[in-house]
Design a protein around this motif. Structure first.
Motif, PDB file in Angstrom:
ATOM      1  N   PRO A 124       0.850  -1.197   0.000  1.00 11.47           N
ATOM      2  CA  PRO A 124       0.000   0.000   0.000  1.00 11.47           C
ATOM      3  C   PRO A 124       0.881   1.240   0.000  1.00 11.47           C
ATOM      4  O   PRO A 124       1.854   1.321   0.751  1.00 11.47           O
ATOM      5  CB  PRO A 124      -0.799  -0.125   1.296  1.00 11.47           C
ATOM      6  N   ILE A 125       0.535   2.213  -0.814  1.00 14.39           N
ATOM      7  CA  ILE A 125       1.414   3.371  -0.985  1.00 14.39           C
ATOM      8  C   ILE A 125       1.600   4.141   0.316  1.00 14.39           C
ATOM      9  O   ILE A 125       2.656   4.723   0.560  1.00 14.39           O
ATOM     10  CB  ILE A 125       0.878   4.295  -2.098  1.00 14.39           C
ATOM     11  N   GLY A 126       0.592   4.100   1.186  1.00 13.03           N
ATOM     12  CA  GLY A 126       0.709   4.790   2.464  1.00 13.03           C
ATOM     13  C   GLY A 126       1.609   4.090   3.462  1.00 13.03           C
ATOM     14  O   GLY A 126       1.925   4.655   4.513  1.00 13.03           O
ATOM     15  N   ARG A 127       2.022   2.869   3.146  1.00 13.97           N
ATOM     16  CA  ARG A 127       2.870   2.111   4.073  1.00 13.97           C
ATOM     17  C   ARG A 127       4.307   1.958   3.573  1.00 13.97           C
ATOM     18  O   ARG A 127       5.102   1.260   4.203  1.00 13.97           O
ATOM     19  CB  ARG A 127       2.265   0.730   4.327  1.00 13.97           C
ATOM     20  N   VAL A 128       4.633   2.571   2.467  1.00 13.23           N
ATOM     21  CA  VAL A 128       6.004   2.498   1.959  1.00 13.23           C
ATOM     22  C   VAL A 128       6.889   3.383   2.832  1.00 13.23           C
ATOM     23  O   VAL A 128       6.576   4.549   3.074  1.00 13.23           O
ATOM     24  CB  VAL A 128       6.077   2.955   0.485  1.00 13.23           C
ATOM     25  N   ARG A 129       7.982   2.828   3.286  1.00 16.23           N
ATOM     26  CA  ARG A 129       8.919   3.556   4.140  1.00 16.23           C
ATOM     27  C   ARG A 129      10.264   3.688   3.440  1.00 16.23           C
ATOM     28  O   ARG A 129      10.557   2.980   2.467  1.00 16.23           O
ATOM     29  CB  ARG A 129       9.102   2.828   5.479  1.00 16.23           C
ATOM     30  N   SER A 130      11.097   4.559   3.977  1.00 15.33           N
ATOM     31  CA  SER A 130      12.441   4.734   3.407  1.00 15.33           C
ATOM     32  C   SER A 130      13.218   3.426   3.406  1.00 15.33           C
ATOM     33  O   SER A 130      14.031   3.177   2.505  1.00 15.33           O
ATOM     34  CB  SER A 130      13.207   5.808   4.187  1.00 15.33           C
ATOM     35  N   SER A 131      12.963   2.589   4.396  1.00 13.57           N
ATOM     36  CA  SER A 131      13.674   1.307   4.466  1.00 13.57           C
ATOM     37  C   SER A 131      13.316   0.413   3.281  1.00 13.57           C
ATOM     38  O   SER A 131      14.161  -0.347   2.791  1.00 13.57           O
ATOM     39  CB  SER A 131      13.334   0.594   5.779  1.00 13.57           C
ATOM     40  N   HIS A 132      12.060   0.486   2.815  1.00  8.20           N
ATOM     41  CA  HIS A 132      11.684  -0.283   1.617  1.00  8.20           C
ATOM     42  C   HIS A 132      12.496   0.180   0.407  1.00  8.20           C
ATOM     43  O   HIS A 132      12.993  -0.631  -0.373  1.00  8.20           O
ATOM     44  CB  HIS A 132      10.190  -0.101   1.320  1.00  8.20           C
ATOM     45  N   LEU A 133      12.615   1.492   0.259  1.00  7.04           N
ATOM     46  CA  LEU A 133      13.335   2.033  -0.885  1.00  7.04           C
ATOM     47  C   LEU A 133      14.830   1.774  -0.778  1.00  7.04           C
ATOM     48  O   LEU A 133      15.505   1.559  -1.783  1.00  7.04           O
ATOM     49  CB  LEU A 133      13.063   3.533  -1.008  1.00  7.04           C
ATOM     50  N   GLN A 134      15.355   1.810   0.453  1.00  9.70           N
ATOM     51  CA  GLN A 134      16.777   1.520   0.623  1.00  9.70           C
ATOM     52  C   GLN A 134      17.077   0.081   0.251  1.00  9.70           C
ATOM     53  O   GLN A 134      18.089  -0.214  -0.400  1.00  9.70           O
ATOM     54  CB  GLN A 134      17.197   1.782   2.074  1.00  9.70           C
TER      55      GLN A 134
END
Length: 404
Positions: A124-134
């Motif tokens: 869910p787009i509201g649950r994406v965190r910087s750690s996911h992107l890292q």
């Protein structure tokens, strides 16, 4: 108060006691008593739509009630349901709204399909965190420079989501990307350029001199019409490009950026090559789709300077079959493309003393920063020049005398 107790009725009966005073009876349990969440917050969102949200604890409901009314009043309200849509779903909406041209649209679509959606698509787009992107940046199977381009799409996507109030903040914060190897561009020598031309089919030889002598991109060179070359004023007018997208034949499209539409000087070697080319392979009228105005695409006759053996616009796939053998015969590494001629042109200007602005305008870069980022290593004398300016101004160092 907009916080409702769903387990007990808000209406309370009363009785008159023995002392003649009215007494309130305890609240009456509702049909929902003991089932589900007890507290309900009712509010109207920023579009005027009535909404509600349930809570188990009253303090949580009160805090939400106070906060949501403040957000609506300040124009900061975010619908929790919007944040539940997946990254894949929002990305489809985002891509459809972008003003990407054909080749860029294909690149963005392919990048999401191959490298972003398989990893982040179901979150869910509201649950994406910087750690996911890292984690994505660490494991993505792309060259560092290409990974940075893919990440820029994510930055744009989440930035749009913030502006659309789908999410409160972007997770694209503090993400470390793979380091890019600052390897220099491969710059062919004049002998190699002449060798490429000699090993190409005769009808393509002048293209090499257009790239090396004027710095045109491949699509810009292929999109040249007879009217764009002014031999008298020794100018080439770059106004369009020939491009290809999947499942389509080549078509005329706008140049890459606004500053790519330009007038470039026509040096004598390139003018002579084009004059020879027009004698041996006269420009012919070709029916080609024209999408210079996207709102009004059409098919028109274009007097293209360069066409294939069937007198049709040159397709990039067939072009590579002729270019690659010629480049290898000239001693260039495998997969060296037409763009190396543009690098040759740029470095030729730089080493002759051209300023950043001059090179930017000649290449049609959007800003001088793009030119500097691309060719900063080609201004080798700038550090020495700075040193000389300081030395000439300040003179030799002298030990200061003590002040009495």
């Amino acid at each position: 108060m907009a916080v409702d107790d769903l387990w007990y009725s808000s209406k309370r009966d009363s009785v008159v006691g023995a002392d003649g005073k009215k007494k309130m009876l305890p609240p009456t349990p509702t049909r929902r008593h003991g089932r589900g969440k007890r507290w309900r917050v009712r509010y109207v969102d920023d579009t005027g739509k009535p909404r509600e949200r349930l809570f188990e604890q009253k303090p949580d409901a009160v805090r939400f009630d106070q906060g949501v009314h403040t957000d609506v009043d300040r124009g900061l309200y975010i619908d929790p349901a919007d944040g539940r849509q997946t990254v894949e779903a929002y990305a489809e909406t985002w891509r459809a709204a972008q003003l990407h041209r054909g080749s860029t649209y294909e690149l963005v679509e392919r990048t999401f399909r191959r490298h972003i959606t398989p990893v982040l698509g179901e979150i869910p787009i509201g649950r994406v965190r910087s750690s996911h992107l890292q984690s994505w940046a660490k494991n993505v199977d792309l060259a560092p420079s290409t990974a940075r381009i893919a990440y820029s799409y994510l930055v744009a996507l989440f930035g749009t989501a913030v502006r659309d109030r789908v999410i409160a903040t972007s997770p694209c914060v503090g993400v470390t990307l793979p380091a890019v190897d600052k390897a220099g561009h491969l710059i062919p020598t004049p002998d190699q350029i002449r060798a490429i031309a000699a090993n190409l089919p005769p009808r393509y030889r002048a293209l090499v001199y257009v790239g090396a002598g004027c710095g045109l991109r491949h699509g810009e060179a292929l999109g040249l019409e007879r009217r764009h070359v002014d031999f008298l004023r020794r100018e080439i007018h770059v106004e369009q490009q020939l491009t290809v997208t999947s499942g389509r034949s080549p078509f005329i499209a706008p140049v890459k950026t606004k500053t790519s539409r330009r007038i470039v000087e026509l040096p004598k070697p390139t003018a002579d090559a084009l004059a020879w080319h027009l004698r041996e392979h006269p420009a012919v009228l070709v029916e080609v789709p024209d999408e210079l105005d996207r709102r009004s695409p059409k098919v028109r006759s274009a007097e293209l300077l360069f066409t294939n053996t069937q007198s049709r616009p040159i397709h990039r796939a067939s072009w590579s079959h002729d270019w690659q053998p010629a480049a290898r015969a000239a001693g260039l590494p495998e997969r060296t493309g037409f763009h190396c001629l543009r690098h040759y042109f740029a470095t030729l200007l730089i080493h002759a003393g051209a300023s950043v602005k001059t090179v930017q305008l000649a290449l049609g870069h959007s800003t001088p920063i793009v030119t500097l980022n691309e060719y900063v290593g080609q201004w080798p004398d700038q550090i020495d020049r700075t040193r000389t300016l300081v030395e000439d101004s300040l003179g030799a160092f002298r030990v200061p005398e003590a002040v009495a």
